[in-house]
Design an enzyme around this catalytic site. Structure first.
Site, PDB file in Angstrom:
ATOM      1  N   GLY A  72      -2.564 -61.193 114.226  1.00 52.39           N
ATOM      2  CA  GLY A  72      -1.628 -60.599 115.176  1.00 52.39           C
ATOM      3  C   GLY A  72      -2.207 -59.360 115.842  1.00 52.39           C
ATOM      4  N   THR A  73      -2.938 -58.575 115.070  1.00 48.32           N
ATOM      5  CA  THR A  73      -3.531 -57.355 115.605  1.00 48.32           C
ATOM      6  C   THR A  73      -4.491 -57.668 116.747  1.00 48.32           C
ATOM      7  OG1 THR A  73      -3.332 -56.221 113.476  1.00 48.32           O
ATOM      8  CG2 THR A  73      -4.962 -55.362 115.009  1.00 48.32           C
ATOM      9  N   ASN A 152       9.093 -54.197 111.866  1.00 48.00           N
ATOM     10  CA  ASN A 152       8.695 -54.673 110.545  1.00 48.00           C
ATOM     11  C   ASN A 152       9.371 -53.913 109.412  1.00 48.00           C
ATOM     12  OD1 ASN A 152       6.903 -52.808 111.966  1.00 48.00           O
ATOM     13  ND2 ASN A 152       5.814 -52.632 110.034  1.00 48.00           N
ATOM     14  N   GLN A 180       6.999 -60.261 113.538  1.00 45.31           N
ATOM     15  CA  GLN A 180       8.083 -60.387 112.563  1.00 45.31           C
ATOM     16  C   GLN A 180       9.200 -61.313 113.036  1.00 45.31           C
ATOM     17  OE1 GLN A 180       7.977 -59.370 109.547  1.00 45.31           O
ATOM     18  NE2 GLN A 180       6.321 -57.866 109.582  1.00 45.31           N
ATOM     19  N   SER A 200       1.615 -63.969 114.211  1.00 46.68           N
ATOM     20  CA  SER A 200       0.688 -64.009 113.080  1.00 46.68           C
ATOM     21  C   SER A 200       1.159 -65.057 112.084  1.00 46.68           C
ATOM     22  CB  SER A 200       0.650 -62.626 112.424  1.00 46.68           C
ATOM     23  OG  SER A 200      -0.145 -62.673 111.264  1.00 46.68           O
ATOM     24  N   HIS A 202       0.564 -65.710 108.857  1.00 42.34           N
ATOM     25  CA  HIS A 202       0.904 -65.458 107.457  1.00 42.34           C
ATOM     26  C   HIS A 202       2.283 -64.846 107.275  1.00 42.34           C
ATOM     27  CE1 HIS A 202       0.236 -61.022 106.879  1.00 42.34           C
ATOM     28  NE2 HIS A 202      -0.368 -61.178 108.031  1.00 42.34           N
ATOM     29  N   THR A 238     -16.011 -70.310 117.407  1.00 46.16           N
ATOM     30  CA  THR A 238     -15.641 -71.642 116.932  1.00 46.16           C
ATOM     31  C   THR A 238     -14.199 -71.663 116.421  1.00 46.16           C
ATOM     32  OG1 THR A 238     -17.924 -72.081 116.349  1.00 46.16           O
ATOM     33  CG2 THR A 238     -16.254 -73.453 115.279  1.00 46.16           C
ATOM     34  N   CYS A 326       3.538 -41.992  99.775  1.00 48.00           N
ATOM     35  CA  CYS A 326       2.668 -42.068  98.617  1.00 48.00           C
ATOM     36  C   CYS A 326       2.106 -43.446  98.373  1.00 48.00           C
ATOM     37  CB  CYS A 326       3.391 -41.579  97.372  1.00 48.00           C
ATOM     38  SG  CYS A 326       3.354 -39.790  97.278  1.00 48.00           S
TER      39      CYS A 326
END
Lengths: 400, 311
Positions: A72-73, A152, A180, A200, A202, A238, A326
């Protein structure tokens, strides 16, 4: 207790039917789709079929409107870079403050390296786009507007059709990062004003490493990766035949499960969300409950930090994610929650639960059982928590 | 996800000394909810012996922040205040079996909370050393003065060293460019003062220094899969060595150098480099190349030793 996976906005399990469809294309049908001999020709036929399967999910009319990419990026990068090249005399981009880093990091680089002016449109406390600011930012210098279809983190849906029309009124192209949204929101691109759309695999049970950019017929596209003539010279390299074929099967499965996403999965999400809010005080849903993906719930728990919640959830066999600083290596909480001005007391404790068609009512009940104890444990350690009878709250949730 | 040590997990899942000491005579509060982590450390000190008799904490933060806070309380109980002040953040990290680099600031928070609590016990006022805005690295509170002291005291000349000594840039790294500029400026000043070799000074964007020093000794080449036939006799070995050198000599001669075999002693091959090879900075590379080829041909580890002319 089997593990409970509630992080489907991060990635999904590849559907076994997708794997089955892909396997022959590694060892038996291994040819190069560009070759003339039977090894290649059979693969070429399979790719054409896979393209039609993806077209059916998106509702596109022409097969050449789909350009396969590595992710997707890559599709996002290709869309914006191409627009800056093809839109002569236009050197501005309009986007939102809550986009995925695939857009935001590219825009930051374009500002610095290429002198492109980027307008970052803000959102309100529920994550809704500031439409007045969007209208004002569009102009004769706008090359492209790029606004995500669904966020997202919060699952918020943006009115991409209206946004595309407004962009066109200013003579600008319109792109949407729909990574998304694909497979969760019905789409009919043949009647849409959208010029380019990234997806994307996945995120909807296809493998990682395959994405696509939809480019409306007639919209000019400059390649980002130059080389051979694959994808009509618009994306050399390819063809990733097994993944393209897997993406096709995943698209067909997504189309048949689209109703289920919006009924059964939505009901599970709603049960999870209302159950948590009933059981845990000082918690709020972030985002726009009226216009949201059916599978996503982002809940901020006050006075505690997200990583601790995730570690304890993980110990209980539950996978979720957090916009918390974090867990990401940055010391700032999620840019999306900051753009929504979610108070710091809550932003650090925001947890995203994202479901898929593979989740069950038992999964939801398990979370409802363990989550109150986890929050209580961490609040018990927090210097900011006044105890169970706390009446002080740094903010009032906009709704319960 | 981070790779936390078992000790970190243990101290997060079952933290020791969580809670409040109602009559604490030393309290240190550092961090803020806005920063994403905060620690309130409470200590009970026996005024007669200056010994810390108990310590408890409340922490808002990630798993390693909670583990670091708990570890700190375990470390300091039983120590005198002066002994406790000798503890560094590295001691906290070591106690926990190490922290991921991005999480070292959790141990720094513990270190600072201890200083704050002791200051409170002693009736001193404790404040941050830094004024807002003067910080280069906000994550770890590193200002230019601290960076300059660390660079000068330790002759730091790379960003990696700066991160190791001060942790600046080690977390979000948004300050990387600012810190690079500061390091370049400080190194340049050191060069002009004659305390740093100009070749070692950090230059933003430059390639890292060469590793010529590391190449001075040529280690034995270890062959993971010996493919050679049965062990060679001494004559066979010398012949094979001569064949390899004969193959390689045209290459050396092309660069104006040459090489001849002096002796073979077991796995030691003595060669004499001549012509342009003498005093060539890349001679060690040449020797390594010869060694590699010989090891391949002979099927056993070989050490090539260059001997001076006239040996």
């Amino acid at each position: 207790m089997k593990p409970v996976y509630l992080d489907n906005n991060a990635t999904t399990r590849v559907d076994p039917r997708v794997v089955d469809a892909m396997l022959p294309y590694f060892t038996e049908q291994f040819g190069n789709a560009s070759s003339i001999h039977a090894f290649g020709a059979d693969v070429g036929t399979a790719i054409r079929h896979a393209r039609r399967q993806l077209q059916a999910l998106l509702g596109t009319e022409f097969d050449h409107e789909i350009v396969y990419t590595g992710c997707g990026t890559e599709a996002d990068n290709m869309a914006l870079l191409s627009a800056l090249e093809t839109q002569a005399g236009r050197n501005e981009i309009v986007t939102s403050a809550v986009e995925h880093p695939a857009i935001l990091a590219l825009c930051a680089w374009l500002e610095k390296a290429r002198g492109v002016k980027v307008h970052y449109i803000g959102v309100d406390s529920r994550g809704r786009l500031d439409m007045d600011a969007y209208r004002k930012a569009l102009g004769p210098r706008t090359a492209i507007a790029s606004i995500m279809w669904a966020n997202n983190e919060t699952g918020n849906l943006f009115d991409v059709e209206t946004l595309a029309e407004l962009a066109h009124e200013a003579g600008a192209l319109f792109h949407t990062d729909a990574v998304q949204a694909v497979g969760k929101v019905p789409m009919d691109l043949k009647t849409s004003e959208i010029d380019m759309l990234s997806l994307s695999g996945h995120k909807f049970h296809a493998p990682k490493g395959i994405g696509a950019l939809y480019v409306r017929r007639g919209v000019r596209l400059r390649p980002m990766i130059r080389g051979g003539h694959q994808e009509r010279g618009r994306r050399a390299g390819t063809e990733n035949a097994p993944s393209i074929i897997g993406l096709g099967v995943a698209a067909e499965l997504a189309r048949t499960h689209l109703d289920e996403e919006n009924t059964r999965v939505r009901a599970l999400r709603d049960r999870l969300e209302s159950g948590l809010l009933q059981r845990i005080s000082h918690a709020m849903v972030t985002g726009d409950p009226e216009r949201r993906l059916p599978n996503t719930s982002n809940i901020a728990f006050e006075y505690i930090e997200g990583e601790g919640i995730l570690l304890l959830l993980n110990k209980a066999g539950i996978a979720a994610s957090s916009g918390s600083a974090c867990t990401s290596g940055s010391l700032e909480p999620s840019h999306v929650l900051r753009a929504m001005k979610v108070p710091y007391t809550a932003a650090h404790g925001a947890i995203r639960f994202s479901l898929s068609r593979e989740n069950t009512p038992e999964d939801v009940e398990h979370v409802l059982e363990v989550m109150p104890g986890i929050v209580e444990t961490l609040r018990g350690m927090s210097p900011f928590w006044d105890g169970a009878s706390a009446t002080r709250s740094a903010f009032t949730p906009s709704y319960a | 996800m981070w790779e936390y040590s078992d000790k970190v997990k243990e101290y997060f899942f079952n933290p020791k000394n969580v809670g409040v000491i109602e009559d604490a005579n030393g309290v240190g509060e550092v961090g803020a909810i806005a920063c994403g982590d905060a620690l309130k450390l409470m200590i009970q000190v026996d005024p007669d012996t200056d010994r810390i008799t108990s310590a408890r904490f409340q922490t808002f933060g990630c798993g390693s922040a909670i583990a670091s806070s708990s570890a700190l309380t375990e470390i300091i109980v039983g120590k005198t205040v002066d002994e406790a002040l000798k503890i560094t953040n590295q001691d906290i990290a070591d106690f926990l079996g190490g922290l991921p680099p991005e999480k070292m600031h959790c141990s720094v928070m513990g270190y600072e909370a201890l200083r704050a609590a002791v200051a409170n016990y002693r009736g001193e006022t404790w404040e941050d050393d830094h004024e807002e805005g003067a910080l280069l690295c906000k994550c770890f509170g590193v200002d230019e003065g601290m960076l300059e002291r660390a660079v000068r005291n330790n002759n730091l000349t790379s960003m990696e060293q700066v991160a190791q000594y001060t942790k600046a840039t080690a977390s979000c790294s948004t300050c990387a460019e600012t810190v690079e500029e500061a390091l370049e400026r400080i190194n340049a000043a050191m060069v002009s003062e004659g305390v740093l070799d100009a070749r070692d000074a950090f230059v933003a964007g430059a390639l890292p220094p060469t590793r010529r020093a590391a190449r001075k000794t040529s280690p034995l080449v270890e062959l993971s899969t010996p493919t050679a036939p049965a062990r060679l006799t001494t004559v066979q070995r010398i012949r094979a060595v001569e064949e390899v050198l004969t193959e390689l000599r045209p290459v050396l001669q092309g660069d104006g150098g040459d090489c001849e075999l002096v002796d073979v002693d077991g796995n030691k091959v003595m060669v004499r480099l001549s012509g342009a090879c003498v005093n060539c900075q890349l001679a060690s590379v040449t020797v390594q190349g010869i060694q590699q080829r010989l090891a391949e041909r002979l099927g056993e580890p070989v050490r090539v030793i260059p001997v001076p002319a006239g040996h």
